[in-house]
Design a protein around this motif. Sequence first.
Motif, short mmCIF file in Angstrom:
data_model
loop_
_atom_site.label_atom_id
_atom_site.label_comp_id
_atom_site.label_asym_id
_atom_site.label_seq_id
_atom_site.Cartn_x
_atom_site.Cartn_y
_atom_site.Cartn_z
N LYS A 123 -26.67 5.83 10.38
CA LYS A 123 -25.53 4.53 10.88
C LYS A 123 -26.42 3.36 10.98
N GLU A 131 -16.86 1.35 12.20
CA GLU A 131 -15.93 2.08 13.46
C GLU A 131 -15.63 1.44 14.31
N LYS A 134 -12.22 -0.11 13.43
CA LYS A 134 -11.11 0.61 12.57
C LYS A 134 -10.23 1.93 14.24
N GLN A 135 -10.73 1.41 14.98
CA GLN A 135 -10.30 2.27 16.81
C GLN A 135 -9.74 1.54 17.04
#
Length: 421
Positions: A123, A131, A134-135
């Motif tokens: 990644k 990520e 989105k959290q």
Amino acid sequence: MELVAEPSILFLDEPTSGLDSVTSEEVIELLKVIALAGKLTIVMVIHQPQYDIFQQFDNVILMEAGGRIAYQGPVQEAKMFFDSIGYDNCTGLTNPADYYLKCVDTCLVENEETRKATGEQKKTVADLWEEERKQMSNAPESFPEEKFRPVVRPTMIMQFLYMLRRFMLIAIRMRTDFATDLALVVLCGCMLGILFIEASLSRWNQANAFSGLVVGLTGMITALRPLGTDETRPIFWRESSSGINRLAYFLSITVGHFPVMVLYPVFFLGPYYFLTSPRASYGDMYIVLIFTYWAVLGVGYLISIILHPDNSKMGTIVVAMFCTAMSGGTPTTICTFQTYTFIGPLAYTIAYSKWYSEAMFELEANAYHPIMAFNVQYIAGFQDYSLTNFAFCLLMLLAIGVVSRVIAFLFLIFTHRGEQK
């Protein structure tokens, strides 16, 4: 000048490029003040900002190679994100902006090496940020409506004052060019003065025709510069598209040329009056020249807007020569066709040189002793001039300047409309 229209957002492309560190910081500080004072959102692209500049930003977007976002958010929270993904070596001696960009690039290089060695895809920082984003449960999906403000533009008068100030500042910076123009005007006055040294009344109309030609050319060529060049015309189009009041823009040019109307006659008339030794007073001739420069500057604006910049200078020569032909000498011969069509009288009426020459002739003729009345009347009749028409001549010069400016402004706003949107 785009700030005059008070935009709600301003885009800047590398505003500190090519500047030293001190000047770069001053530019960013000024932009910060403008943003806070005008409630303005400023979006800029910048490379390798120093620490003090980086701390001035409210929010930052770091981009990975390929255009992917590696971080987006407040500057103060960037360290928390990079610490959370393992890049926690940003010490007090390290510029955060340089460190974050180095982390993004290092992660890409390591990912590429791993992919080549093992075939696995690690990644990148952009993947980790996606990520993280989105959290974020507390991240608002849209801006609150109250944060947006209606655009309230400055009044036309305020825009006019801003642009007039800019026009005068540019003129001050180009004072060497203006001084050169004044020197050339003096030279023209000297040459015409020598050519018509101590001219009699019978030669006065010829002197007026030549001096009218000089006044026309010097005034109209000066009027070409604000809107009649390849450099200045796109500036108007760009600023017009940003919401600048076009009437305020045009009026600032007109008022900004008032020094030309005042100083050109002084520098031309100085040597010309001394050498030709007219009987008319210096003050009266100066007033005529001011009105004439008002007229020719307006005609020059019209030429600069109608004609392409490549042809505008030639256009001023043609117009000046045409007006000189209409200025007198043998007006009955020139306008013989007036009995057949309206073109002759119209051309004779709109020629600034006609009214300039008649006003100058009237001043000189009326200064002669009454004993010369017969000769004066004879010469005036031959030229088709009146000796009681001085005020009307000035009024016509004033009208030519006003009408030409109105027409020029209409052409300005109704032509090249695509570039002004």
